[in-house]
Design an enzyme around this catalytic site. Structure first.
Site, PDB file in Angstrom:
ATOM      1  N   GLU A 178       0.813  -1.230   0.000  1.00  0.00           N
ATOM      2  CA  GLU A 178       0.000   0.000   0.000  1.00  0.00           C
ATOM      3  C   GLU A 178       0.842   1.273   0.000  1.00  0.00           C
ATOM      4  O   GLU A 178       0.584   2.185   0.788  1.00  0.00           O
ATOM      5  CB  GLU A 178      -0.958  -0.009   1.208  1.00  0.00           C
ATOM      6  CG  GLU A 178      -1.857  -1.236   1.220  1.00  0.00           C
ATOM      7  CD  GLU A 178      -2.745  -1.335   2.469  1.00  0.00           C
ATOM      8  OE1 GLU A 178      -2.584  -0.518   3.390  1.00  0.00           O
ATOM      9  OE2 GLU A 178      -3.600  -2.241   2.515  1.00  0.00           O
ATOM     10  N   ASN A 221       1.960  -5.021  -3.262  1.00  0.00           N
ATOM     11  CA  ASN A 221       0.616  -5.482  -2.899  1.00  0.00           C
ATOM     12  C   ASN A 221      -0.220  -4.254  -2.533  1.00  0.00           C
ATOM     13  O   ASN A 221       0.256  -3.366  -1.829  1.00  0.00           O
ATOM     14  CB  ASN A 221       0.756  -6.406  -1.670  1.00  0.00           C
ATOM     15  CG  ASN A 221      -0.516  -7.099  -1.257  1.00  0.00           C
ATOM     16  OD1 ASN A 221      -1.150  -7.774  -2.074  1.00  0.00           O
ATOM     17  ND2 ASN A 221      -0.908  -6.954   0.008  1.00  0.00           N
ATOM     18  N   HIS A 257     -10.172  -6.537  -1.712  1.00  0.00           N
ATOM     19  CA  HIS A 257     -11.208  -6.312  -0.690  1.00  0.00           C
ATOM     20  C   HIS A 257     -12.387  -5.613  -1.375  1.00  0.00           C
ATOM     21  O   HIS A 257     -12.365  -4.408  -1.586  1.00  0.00           O
ATOM     22  CB  HIS A 257     -10.658  -5.471   0.464  1.00  0.00           C
ATOM     23  CG  HIS A 257      -9.590  -6.170   1.228  1.00  0.00           C
ATOM     24  ND1 HIS A 257      -9.871  -7.279   2.003  1.00  0.00           N
ATOM     25  CD2 HIS A 257      -8.259  -5.959   1.324  1.00  0.00           C
ATOM     26  CE1 HIS A 257      -8.732  -7.703   2.563  1.00  0.00           C
ATOM     27  NE2 HIS A 257      -7.743  -6.933   2.156  1.00  0.00           N
ATOM     28  N   GLU A 286      -5.821 -11.083  -1.060  1.00  0.00           N
ATOM     29  CA  GLU A 286      -6.588 -10.865   0.181  1.00  0.00           C
ATOM     30  C   GLU A 286      -8.084 -10.753  -0.101  1.00  0.00           C
ATOM     31  O   GLU A 286      -8.775  -9.957   0.548  1.00  0.00           O
ATOM     32  CB  GLU A 286      -6.139  -9.562   0.869  1.00  0.00           C
ATOM     33  CG  GLU A 286      -4.675  -9.483   1.154  1.00  0.00           C
ATOM     34  CD  GLU A 286      -4.275  -8.215   1.922  1.00  0.00           C
ATOM     35  OE1 GLU A 286      -5.171  -7.502   2.426  1.00  0.00           O
ATOM     36  OE2 GLU A 286      -3.075  -7.951   2.005  1.00  0.00           O
ATOM     37  N   ASP A 288     -11.916 -10.653  -0.145  1.00  0.00           N
ATOM     38  CA  ASP A 288     -13.171 -10.919   0.550  1.00  0.00           C
ATOM     39  C   ASP A 288     -14.218 -10.022  -0.099  1.00  0.00           C
ATOM     40  O   ASP A 288     -13.874  -9.037  -0.755  1.00  0.00           O
ATOM     41  CB  ASP A 288     -13.088 -10.754   2.080  1.00  0.00           C
ATOM     42  CG  ASP A 288     -12.415  -9.483   2.549  1.00  0.00           C
ATOM     43  OD1 ASP A 288     -12.357  -8.508   1.788  1.00  0.00           O
ATOM     44  OD2 ASP A 288     -11.953  -9.471   3.712  1.00  0.00           O
TER      45      ASP A 288
HETATM   46  C1  XIL Z   1      -6.044  -6.621   8.444  1.00  0.00           C
HETATM   47  C2  XIL Z   1      -6.238  -7.831   9.337  1.00  0.00           C
HETATM   48  O1  XIL Z   1      -7.148  -8.707   8.711  1.00  0.00           O
HETATM   49  C3  XIL Z   1      -6.747  -7.449  10.705  1.00  0.00           C
HETATM   50  O2  XIL Z   1      -6.724  -8.557  11.568  1.00  0.00           O
HETATM   51  C4  XIL Z   1      -5.893  -6.320  11.289  1.00  0.00           C
HETATM   52  O3  XIL Z   1      -6.466  -5.894  12.517  1.00  0.00           O
HETATM   53  C5  XIL Z   1      -5.797  -5.162  10.319  1.00  0.00           C
HETATM   54  O4  XIL Z   1      -5.277  -5.622   9.089  1.00  0.00           O
HETATM   55  N1  XIL Z   1      -4.829  -4.796   3.804  1.00  0.00           N
HETATM   56  C6  XIL Z   1      -3.783  -5.565   4.245  1.00  0.00           C
HETATM   57  C7  XIL Z   1      -3.991  -6.488   5.381  1.00  0.00           C
HETATM   58  O5  XIL Z   1      -2.713  -5.573   3.620  1.00  0.00           O
HETATM   59  O6  XIL Z   1      -2.822  -6.680   6.119  1.00  0.00           O
HETATM   60  C8  XIL Z   1      -5.115  -6.016   6.282  1.00  0.00           C
HETATM   61  O7  XIL Z   1      -5.348  -7.024   7.275  1.00  0.00           O
HETATM   62  C9  XIL Z   1      -6.365  -5.762   5.478  1.00  0.00           C
HETATM   63  C10 XIL Z   1      -6.113  -4.686   4.449  1.00  0.00           C
END
Ligand code: XIL
Length: 388
Positions: A178, A221, A257, A286, A288
């Site tokens: 990020e 990422n 996400h 990641e 969801d």
């Molecule tokens: C999130 C985790 O799922 C949580 O448990 C934590 O409290 C905060 O981070 N982008 C990312 C991940 O790169 O590391 C993040 O994960 C979600 C967004």
């Protein structure tokens, strides 16, 4: 994966019996029975040979403020599903600075060691997450009064120590996480490394990680880069520049996400493809897919169908690109998901209900994986350590 595979595979009958139709009912009483853990009936068994289906391993981060004990260590059913369904695992929090490096002269490796050991026992690869980020850094680092030279040494030591410890055991590393904002500008204020040491530190992080583990594939990422937009353009330009200069960058990953409140990211496959054309690996790291559930509402059948289609379209986008070879979901069971904790009034973002029964999204993923595997040419040869 190649597009040609998809076409070829579409014509083949497979040995796997999929449900005739996606379950469309949403109420708990209508949900399918809990599946057995027959290996033929899991995501990883459905996966083409050179493709990994992954999940985040729940622990740390938001879990520490929840009423349940650490999932990975305490929930036996969770561990069974984790081992049987997935061929890649990512530490949800256990490799982030605040977790693995809680004091300047102290590392905390026990949890990550346990995850790596679990992965090896179950024939899984591991994704490392993450080395250079603006978030989840320990206070001693963010609030410390370090000279530029000290900070540089701190980052280098961290990378050499953490990457070095797991050298040969981590397939892909999210080296930089990020680093751009939504306009495609470097996070020059939020990111301590870029703020204090300038943008060149990002390339150094890749160089150090490569030194510490020459085999690991090193990734950028980020979220919001699934489509072709200002932010993904910024990565495209930066990576081209790195490649020209010989900086060891090997991959570009989209987090994924997503929310069904918004449209599915347009042109995701074409966007991944342009990075593939640079000679990079790509990945979904990641994913969801959350939905609005005001006042604790249960998901409707329509919401679940839409969610399933987003998961499937994202997977199909990845399967359509030659070197997009891993697809990781950010947790697989709703009760441990970060979503309701971070997005008020939203949830149900994973592919399983709290009792580990499967949602339509699960079957949608399975269907695409099976279709991408021509002739049932699988699967188990590449998971030699798998036993159940
Ligand atoms: C999130 C985790 O799922 C949580 O448990 C934590 O409290 C905060 O981070 N982008 C990312 C991940 O790169 O590391 C993040 O994960 C979600 C967004």
């Amino acid at each position: 994966m190649k597009a040609s595979r998809l076409a070829a595979a579409a014509m083949l009958a497979t040995a796997i019996t999929l449900p005739a139709a996606l379950p469309s009912a949403a109420s708990p009483s209508d949900r399918p029975e809990p599946p057995g853990l027959a290996k033929q009936d899991t995501l990883r068994w459905s996966t083409p040979k050179d493709f990994r289906i992954g999940t985040a391993v729940a622990g740390g981060g938001h879990h520490t403020s929840q009423p349940y004990p650490a999932p990975f260590f305490n929930d036996q059913q969770y561990r069974e599903v984790l081992g049987s369904e997935f061929s890649s695992v990512s530490a949800e929090n256990q490799m982030k600075w605040e977790f693995i490096h809680p004091e300047r002269n102290r590392y905390r490796f026990a949890e990550m060691d346990a995850i790596v050991e679990f992965a090896q026992k179950h024939g899984q690869v591991v994704r490392g997450h993450t080395l250079l980020w603006h978030s989840q850094n320990p206070e001693w680092l963010e609030e410390g009064d370090f000279s530029d030279q000290e900070l540089r040494t701190i980052l280098k030591d961290h990378i050499m120590t953490v990457v070095g410890r797991y050298a040969g055991q981590i397939q892909q590393w999210d080296v930089a996480n990020e680093i751009f904002d939504s306009e495609g500008n470097l996070r020059t204020e939020e990111n301590i490394w870029i703020r204090e040491l300038g943008p060149g530190i990002v390339a150094d992080a890749f160089r150090w990680a490569h030194q510490a583990d020459p085999e690991a594939k090193l990734f950028f990422n980020d979220y919001g880069v699934e489509a072709n937009n200002a932010k993904s353009d910024a990565y495209y330009e930066l990576i081209k520049d790195y490649l020209a200069k010989g900086v060891p960058v090997h991959g570009f990953a989209v987090q994924g996400h997503l929310s069904i409140r918004y449209g599915f990211p347009a042109g995701m496959e074409a966007n991944l493809q342009r990075f593939d054309d640079l000679g990079l690996e790509t990945a979904v790291t990641e994913i969801d897919v959350r939905m609005d559930l005001p006042n604790g509402a249960e998901p409707t059948a329509a919401q679940l169908e839409k969610q399933a289609s987003y998961y499937q379209r994202a997977l199909d986008a990845c399967l359509g690109v030659e070197d997009c070879n891993s697809f990781t979901i950010w947790g697989f069971v709703d009760k441990y998901s970060w979503v309701p904790v971070f997005f008020e009034g939203q949830g149900a973002a994973t592919v399983m209900w709290n009792d580990y029964t499967r949602k339509p999204a699960y079957y949608a993923l399975q269907e695409s994986l099976v279709k991408a595997t021509p002739g049932g040419e699988h699967r188990w040869e590449h998971h030699p350590a798998y036993r159940h």
